[in-house]
Scaffold this active site. Structure first.
Site, PDB file in Angstrom:
ATOM      1  N   LYS A  86       0.738  -1.242  -0.114  1.00  0.00           N
ATOM      2  CA  LYS A  86       0.027   0.132  -0.237  1.00  0.00           C
ATOM      3  C   LYS A  86       0.820   1.369  -0.219  1.00  0.00           C
ATOM      4  O   LYS A  86       1.852   1.035   0.706  1.00  0.00           O
ATOM      5  CB  LYS A  86      -1.298  -0.466   1.317  1.00  0.00           C
ATOM      6  N   SER A 161      -9.394   2.608   3.269  1.00  0.00           N
ATOM      7  CA  SER A 161      -8.558   2.960   2.286  1.00  0.00           C
ATOM      8  C   SER A 161      -7.634   2.105   1.418  1.00  0.00           C
ATOM      9  O   SER A 161      -7.083   2.748   0.097  1.00  0.00           O
ATOM     10  CB  SER A 161      -7.510   4.418   3.336  1.00  0.00           C
ATOM     11  N   SER A 185      -9.499   0.086   7.243  1.00  0.00           N
ATOM     12  CA  SER A 185      -9.426  -0.020   6.183  1.00  0.00           C
ATOM     13  C   SER A 185      -8.452  -1.237   5.620  1.00  0.00           C
ATOM     14  O   SER A 185      -8.213  -1.028   4.153  1.00  0.00           O
ATOM     15  CB  SER A 185      -8.111   1.187   5.669  1.00  0.00           C
TER      16      SER A 185
END
Length: 479
Positions: A86, A161, A185
């Site tokens: 990420k 996210s 997330s």
């Protein structure tokens, strides 16, 4: 070398085993996923940074190590398995955007501790995946990284996210992906994409610094409970340089899955959103009902005891005072290009003096203590919807918001209303794809929560449900 058919939906543990048996080369595996990225990512936008030369170089080195190894046991657990990161953690030689157009594009000089643990475990870093700016909302539709789409329906969001991580694993562009969870997330994209996503106990997985009083933590998105357990074994290592770090667990979490499953557990449920007045989609409620029945069928007991929750205003105030500082320390080249809702949150954080912040942190700890004490006294595992809604349409956050810059944050509440509570309490929580909505052909996640440090129990119960309500054969239309 290939004696192993490379199914892009093969689990990471199985892929690592095939590499150790010399049935497939890490180079063949990497090339297979890079080709899928070429084919699928223009539609889904899961990756924001590709470094194919670096990937092939690392895969070639992994292949050489397989040849040189005296025994397969000499290779690390995930040797040669691709994994994207990420784009909020540093990878040496690659830029880190944090999802922001205002980020400094200078490549990182060193990799973050979690990234180093991944590479020490043998993973081949596959690139970087998209996220909302600073991970502050539950979808990725940004100036910096564009729109990330759901492989089950590209007109819907994959959640966030960790948006790109979810889309990549669900579509078979990665066998496993790094994710991080400060309010849901990891679990929200798990629900939206039909994956497994676990948020560990506060402090179990360390990073360079403690973020948001330990509310935020790293993990992975996978397709199986076994992959999640084995990856957490890699991440949950004692870190003597960290402020908060427990000893390395004496028993591997992957080993807990081989033991006889527990029976007679007290199963609680939470179906009323912690934010008053919010409705829950009937598919999300049906998912909880299905899960509770499956748990009763294997000998557990559903107890009708409410979890004592604070008033909505108190809960939001406790969370947001700390959440507003989440982006502190992220280097920016152009702060004026930060998205409006994040500018407001940064300004709100700067307006809070240190005394007020410390009081807010203490209030949050007291709030958490009340909830966890009641939890431990009443339940072994709590079941709730992961989200209060199905994966929302792309652009949903514009609806009815006018020009209010905080609309993206408020519109994220239905996605994260059940998950964020357990970032505050620090309890381990996992989302499992236990239901599929026939009307929309969309996955629906169910959240399971355990007491702090009981990842072993959480994973054992998750494995029981994986066997009772299997999801392995589900495939999204894009993929």
């Amino acid at each position: 070398m290939t004696q192993f058919s490379i199914d892009p939906f093969t689990s990471a543990v199985e892929l690592a085993a095939a590499i150790r048996r010399k049935e497939v080369s890490p180079v063949e595996v990497a090339d297979s996923y890079l080709r899928r990225m070429d084919a699928l990512d223009p539609r889904l936008n899961a990756y924001c940074h590709r470094a194919d030369h670096d990937v092939r170089k690392a895969a070639a080195a992994a292949a050489d190590a397989v040849v040189r190894a005296a025994s397969p046991a000499d290779l690390p657990a995930f040797h040669g398995v691709p994994l994207p990161v990420k784009d909020y953690l540093d990878v040496a030689g690659w830029p880190t955007t944090y999802g922001s157009a205002g980020a400094d594009p200078t490549p990182a000089t060193a990799s973050a501790p979690v990234v180093r643990r991944f590479t020490q475990a043998g993973f081949v870093l596959l690139g970087k995946t998209t996220l909302s700016e600073f991970g502050s909302v539950s979808f990725t539709e940004s100036e910096a990284l564009g729109i990330t789409r759901n492989p089950w329906d590209p007109d819907r969001s994959p959640g966030g996210s960790s948006s790109g991580a979810g889309a990549a694993v669900a579509s078979g562009m990665a066998p496993i992906a790094h994710a991080a969870d400060g309010g849901g997330s990891t679990r929200v994209p798990a629900s939206c994409n039909g994956l497994v996503g676990l948020k560990p106990t506060r402090g179990l997985v360390t990073e360079a610094t403690v973020v948001c009083e330990g509310m935020a933590t790293d993990g992975v998105l996978t397709r199986t409970v076994a992959d999640t357990a084995a990856a957490l074994d890699v991440l949950a290592r004692h870190d003597p340089a960290a402020w908060w770090s427990p000893p390395t667990p004496q028993r591997a979490l992957a080993d807990a899955l081989t033991e006889a499953p527990p029976t007679g557990l007290r199963i609680g449920m939470l179906v009323e959103p912690p934010i008053a007045g919010m409705s829950v989609d009937k598919a999300c409620l049906a998912a909880v009902d299905t899960t509770l029945r499956a748990l009763e069928d294997v000998g557990h007991h559903v107890v009708d005891v409410p979890l004592p929750l604070p008033p909505t205003d108190e809960l939001i105030a406790a969370f947001m005072t700390i959440w507003n500082v989440a982006a502190a320390g992220m280097p920016l080249a152009d702060p004026d290009r930060v998205e409006p809702h994040n500018r407001i949150q940064r300004e709100a954080a700067r307006a809070v003096d240190s005394w007020t912040y410390a009081e807010a942190a203490q209030r949050t700890q007291r709030l958490s203590r009340r909830i966890v004490e009641a939890f431990v006294g009443s339940f072994d595992v709590l079941v709730s919807p992961t989200m209060a809604c199905l994966p929302p349409p792309i652009g949903f956050w514009h609806t009815g918001g006018g020009d209010d810059p905080m609309t993206p944050v408020r519109e994220s509440y239905p996605l994260a209303v059940f998950t964020s509570l357990f970032n505050v309490t620090g309890q381990p929580a996992i989302s499992l794809p236990l239901h599929h909505d026939a009307a929309t052909n969309l996955p629906v996640g169910v959240q399971l929560v355990a007491a702090p440090w009981r990842e072993d129990l959480l994973l054992q119960v998750s494995r029981t449900l994986e066997l009772a309500l299997p999801w392995a054969n589900r495939r999204p239309p894009v993929g």
